[in-house]
Scaffold this active site. Structure first.
Site, PDB file in Angstrom:
ATOM      1  N   LYS A 228       0.854  -1.185   0.000  1.00 32.24           N
ATOM      2  CA  LYS A 228       0.000   0.000   0.000  1.00 32.24           C
ATOM      3  C   LYS A 228       0.897   1.245   0.000  1.00 32.24           C
ATOM      4  O   LYS A 228       1.975   1.244   0.617  1.00 32.24           O
ATOM      5  CB  LYS A 228      -0.905  -0.032   1.232  1.00 32.24           C
ATOM      6  CG  LYS A 228      -1.983   1.053   1.264  1.00 32.24           C
ATOM      7  CD  LYS A 228      -2.951   0.827   2.431  1.00 32.24           C
ATOM      8  CE  LYS A 228      -4.017   1.911   2.507  1.00 32.24           C
ATOM      9  NZ  LYS A 228      -4.980   1.673   3.607  1.00 32.24           N
TER      10      LYS A 228
ATOM     11  N   SER B 118      -9.883   1.807   2.528  1.00 32.74           N
ATOM     12  CA  SER B 118      -8.981   2.575   1.705  1.00 32.74           C
ATOM     13  C   SER B 118      -7.952   1.725   0.970  1.00 32.74           C
ATOM     14  O   SER B 118      -7.372   2.191  -0.012  1.00 32.74           O
ATOM     15  CB  SER B 118      -8.246   3.608   2.563  1.00 32.74           C
ATOM     16  OG  SER B 118      -7.432   2.969   3.535  1.00 32.74           O
TER      17      SER B 118
ATOM     18  N   SER C 182     -10.212  -0.586   6.724  1.00 38.03           N
ATOM     19  CA  SER C 182      -9.603  -0.449   5.394  1.00 38.03           C
ATOM     20  C   SER C 182      -8.912  -1.680   4.837  1.00 38.03           C
ATOM     21  O   SER C 182      -8.524  -1.676   3.668  1.00 38.03           O
ATOM     22  CB  SER C 182      -8.610   0.701   5.391  1.00 38.03           C
ATOM     23  OG  SER C 182      -9.306   1.900   5.194  1.00 38.03           O
TER      24      SER C 182
HETATM   25  N1  GLN Z   1     -13.507   3.813   5.831  1.00 41.96           N
HETATM   26  C1  GLN Z   1     -12.927   4.266   7.057  1.00 41.96           C
HETATM   27  C2  GLN Z   1     -12.594   5.742   6.961  1.00 41.96           C
HETATM   28  O1  GLN Z   1     -12.876   6.313   5.984  1.00 41.96           O
HETATM   29  C3  GLN Z   1     -11.736   3.434   7.417  1.00 41.96           C
HETATM   30  C4  GLN Z   1     -10.464   3.895   6.839  1.00 41.96           C
HETATM   31  C5  GLN Z   1      -9.299   3.073   7.261  1.00 41.96           C
HETATM   32  O2  GLN Z   1      -9.453   2.017   7.880  1.00 41.96           O
HETATM   33  N2  GLN Z   1      -8.105   3.566   6.969  1.00 41.96           N
HETATM   34  O3  GLN Z   1     -12.068   6.305   7.862  1.00 41.96           O
END
Ligand code: GLN
Length: 472
Positions: free
Chosen positions: A78, A153, A177
């Site tokens: 990532k 994400s 994410s």
């Molecule tokens: N979807 C969640 C957010 O927007 C989780 C993001 C994440 O785990 N980095 O914060």
């Protein structure tokens, strides 16, 4: 070579049996990336030359018999995990040209194991989002159905693995994410216990929530990758001490049914109930439990997380490093650099975070949220102390959605209802494929989430493999 069925375990066996070399395997993935990435956009950048050099070195190691679990295995990283000398942009314009000056701890561990790094994957900017639509470099498509998002994400990492452009990938999970994109692309995704994997060299989003973890095709692979990256690290003050855990074989599974009223689509719930029934047939005892505070997790998360985001992103001011806009006055350098370097969602969260921490409102919002967070954590701990070995939920309320369909930020946040309580409590969880539901004539995967007590990763793997077996 059929890359669609290749797992870490299978590649390990074949590499050791000299059925193919790591160089051949790496070339195979690089050509798959060339063929598919222009459409899917899983990778922001690939590293052909260094990947082949790493594969070559791995082949030497294999010939000498000095083999670690990941020697010669091509992985995707990532874009928020540092590799020295490489760009790590967190899919932000702010860090477009930022070259990492050191290796993250997980990078060090993977390099020592002789891993091959194929490239860096797309993500929501600074890991904020559930669809990769917040990337400054354009969204990633879901390989299962390219009219839909791959989740986020870590959507690029998920699409790389689901699209057979990497054997496995690393993601990061602050509120879901890793698990949510795994759920939407038909993969296994795991968030370790907070502190089990070092955060040193991970671009911080919410420091009290972030964890790095694996996205893989099987539970066995998730275990291999987790074992390779875990461990105490003196460079991360929240890192857990190394300790052998003896976890008993899980028997009792807690099902918080009242929590499922939080907007789960009917066929998603039906699939979930089917998996539950299969686990019962496999010998597990199902017990109804209450997690009365868990539904407030979403509200708590969207206060605690932006508070930490506003602090962590404070350093990106146009002066120290990153994107910088020249101006006459220092204040204008800050304002213009941040206004043009950050995307809309990032700015929204910095504003919310600054507000909930401000002198007049910290008691009403931030401190209140912290108190409710402590209660959510206690509820999990109390459940596990009462003889429950694991808790299960659907990973997400719905399958992969189409681009643009959750342009209302709050609709997007609702996607995280089952994943964020886990990060708030610091416990580990895994999403495993939990069947499919049909949308517009297409079968779309959905995830089955298993949550274990602190340091109970072994429990996740045991139950996760039983779900896989039940899937057949
Ligand atoms: N979807 C969640 C957010 O927007 C989780 C993001 C994440 O785990 N980095 O914060």
């Amino acid at each position: 070579m059929d890359l669609s069925k290749l797992t870490i375990a299978e590649a390990r066996r074949a590499l050791d049996a000299k059925e193919f070399s790591s160089v051949e395997l790496t070339r195979e993935y690089l050509s798959a990336i060339k063929e598919k990435n222009a459409d899917i956009h899983a990778y922001l950048e690939t590293w052909e030359e260094s990947a082949l050099a790493e594969a070559n070195a791995a082949d030497d190691r294999i010939a000498k018999g000095s083999i670690a679990s990941l020697t010669g295995i091509p992985l995707a990283m990532k874009d928020n995990i540092l590799i020295e000398g490489r760009i790590a942009s967190a899919a932000s314009k702010m860090l477009e040209n930022y070259h990492a000056t050191y290796d993250s701890t997980v990078t060090v561990k993977l390099k020592e194991a002789g891993t091959v790094f194929l490239g860096r994957t797309n993500m929501d900017e600074f890991a904020m989002g559930s669809s990769t639509e917040n990337s400054a470099y354009g969204p990633t498509k879901n390989p299962v159905d390219t009219s839909r998002v791959p989740g986020g994400s870590s959507g690029g990492s998920a699409a790389a693995v689901a699209g057979d452009m990497a054997v496995a990938a690393l993601g990061s999970d602050t509120g879901g994410s890793i698990r949510q994109p795994a759920s939407l692309t038909g993969l296994v995704g795991m968030k370790p216990t907070y502190g089990a994997v070092s955060r040193f060299g991970l671009i911080a989003m919410g420091s009290s929530l972030d964890q790095i973890g694996p996205l893989t095709k099987t539970v066995a692979d998730a275990k291999i990758l987790f074992e390779a990256i875990r461990g105490h690290d003196a460079n991360d003050s929240t890192s857990l001490p190394n300790r052998e855990e003896t976890v008993r074989k899980p028997k009792v599974i807690g099902v918080p049914r009242a929590f499922f009223n939080s907007g789960v689509e009917k066929d998603v719930l039906d699939q979930f109930e089917k998996k539950l029934a299969l686990l019962q047939t496999a010998g597990y005892e199902l017990r109804d439990i209450e997690l009365p505070t868990a539904p407030y997790g979403l509200a708590v998360y969207y206060i605690v997380m932006p508070a930490e985001v506003s602090t962590n992103l404070g350093r990106l001011d146009g002066i120290r490093y990153g994107h910088s806009v020249q101006a006459e006055q220092l204040y204008d350098v800050y304002a213009k650099s941040r206004a043009t370097g950050f995307g809309a969602e990032t700015r929204r969260r910095v504003l919310v975070g600054t507000f909930v921490l401000s002198a007049g409102y910290a008691d009403a919002y931030y401190r209140k949220a912290k108190a409710v967070r402590a209660e959510i954590r206690s509820e999990f701990v109390r459940s596990f102390e009462s003889g429950i070995d694991a808790i299960v939920t659907p990973t997400t309320p719905s399958p992969a959605f189409t681009f643009g369909s959750k342009s209302d930020p709050v609709a997007m946040y609702a996607e995280d209802v089952f994943s964020v309580p886990v990060n708030l409590a610091g416990v580990p969880a895994i999403s495993v494929p939990g069947g499919t539901v049909e949308r517009d004539g297409k079968k779309l995967p959905i995830g089955f989430q298993i949550i274990a007590p602190h340091r109970g990763e072994e429990t996740l793997f045991t139950i996760g493999e039983d779900v896989e077996k039940a899937n057949g």
